[in-house]
Design an enzyme around this catalytic site. Structure first.
Site, short mmCIF file in Angstrom:
data_model
loop_
_atom_site.label_atom_id
_atom_site.label_comp_id
_atom_site.label_asym_id
_atom_site.label_seq_id
_atom_site.Cartn_x
_atom_site.Cartn_y
_atom_site.Cartn_z
N ASP A 1 -10.56 -5.79 22.13
CA ASP A 1 -9.47 -5.64 23.53
C ASP A 1 -10.21 -4.83 24.65
OD1 ASP A 1 -7.09 -5.33 24.46
OD2 ASP A 1 -7.35 -3.12 24.18
N MET B 1 -8.34 -0.08 0.72
CA MET B 1 -7.53 -0.86 1.91
C MET B 1 -7.62 -0.05 3.14
SD MET B 1 -6.87 -3.67 0.45
CE MET B 1 -6.07 -4.27 2.38
N GLU B 2 -7.58 1.21 3.03
CA GLU B 2 -7.42 2.03 4.28
C GLU B 2 -9.18 1.90 5.17
OE1 GLU B 2 -4.07 3.28 1.95
OE2 GLU B 2 -6.08 2.80 1.51
N CYS C 1 0.89 -0.96 -0.04
CA CYS C 1 0.11 0.11 -0.11
C CYS C 1 0.78 1.20 -0.02
CB CYS C 1 -1.01 -0.08 1.22
SG CYS C 1 -2.49 -0.96 1.10
N HIS C 2 0.36 2.33 -0.82
CA HIS C 2 1.17 3.51 -0.69
C HIS C 2 0.76 4.48 0.43
CE1 HIS C 2 0.89 2.31 -5.02
NE2 HIS C 2 2.07 3.04 -5.19
#
Length: 158
Positions: free
Chosen positions: A127, A112-113, A75-76
């Site tokens: 969590d 992707m982000e 990924c950039h």
């Protein structure tokens, strides 16, 4: 069809986006985290010992969106201009839907982000609540829509 992340010798490479035009690009991803009804009640009532679950998960998603280029090898690194994170509790299904929308003006997309943002929000919820519910399940993380760039608009058909 060939993969753009491999050169002619089959070696990994980052795609060269130098000659691509800068365009407005957006992506919308979604996913779920399933949990016990009592865990969802704790979140909604603000009684989780670790704090405000949705706000911590929102910040985690935004941070993950901005760091995607550091996490996923090909990924950039991108100059993200907007991130919107929404949590939709679905009490009847004992789950939370997580929606992340990402925008920028750039040479490569932000799918992707958006997917990374959803993933990190879900992991953060896990969590923060694992002390009371280790059986939570993260699922169905997927791209819902993207726009911009050479490939144009994509909308998932469900």
């Amino acid at each position: 069809m060939s993969f753009s992340h491999l050169d002619k010798h089959g070696r990994s490479k980052m795609v060269d986006v130098t000659s691509k035009s800068t365009t407005r690009r957006e992506a919308y991803a979604s996913g779920y985290i399933y949990m016990k009804g009592s865990t969802l009640e704790l979140i909604l009532s603000g009684n989780v010992e670790k704090g405000a679950v949705f706000e911590v998960a929102r910040v985690a998603a935004i941070m993950a969106v901005k760091k995607t280029g550091d996490l996923i090898p090909m990924c950039h690194p991108l100059n993200i201009t907007a991130v919107d994170v929404e949590f939709i509790p679905e009490v009847d299904k004992s789950r939370i839907r997580i929606d992340v929308k990402v925008k920028l003006a750039g040479r490569t997309g932000v799918e992707m982000e958006a997917l990374t943002g959803v993933s990190m929000a879900a992991l953060t919820i896990y969590d923060m609540c694992k002390a009371v519910d280790k059986d939570m399940v993260i699922s169905d993380i997927r791209l819902i829509e993207k726009s911009g760039g050479k490939s144009g608009t994509y909308r998932r058909e469900e």
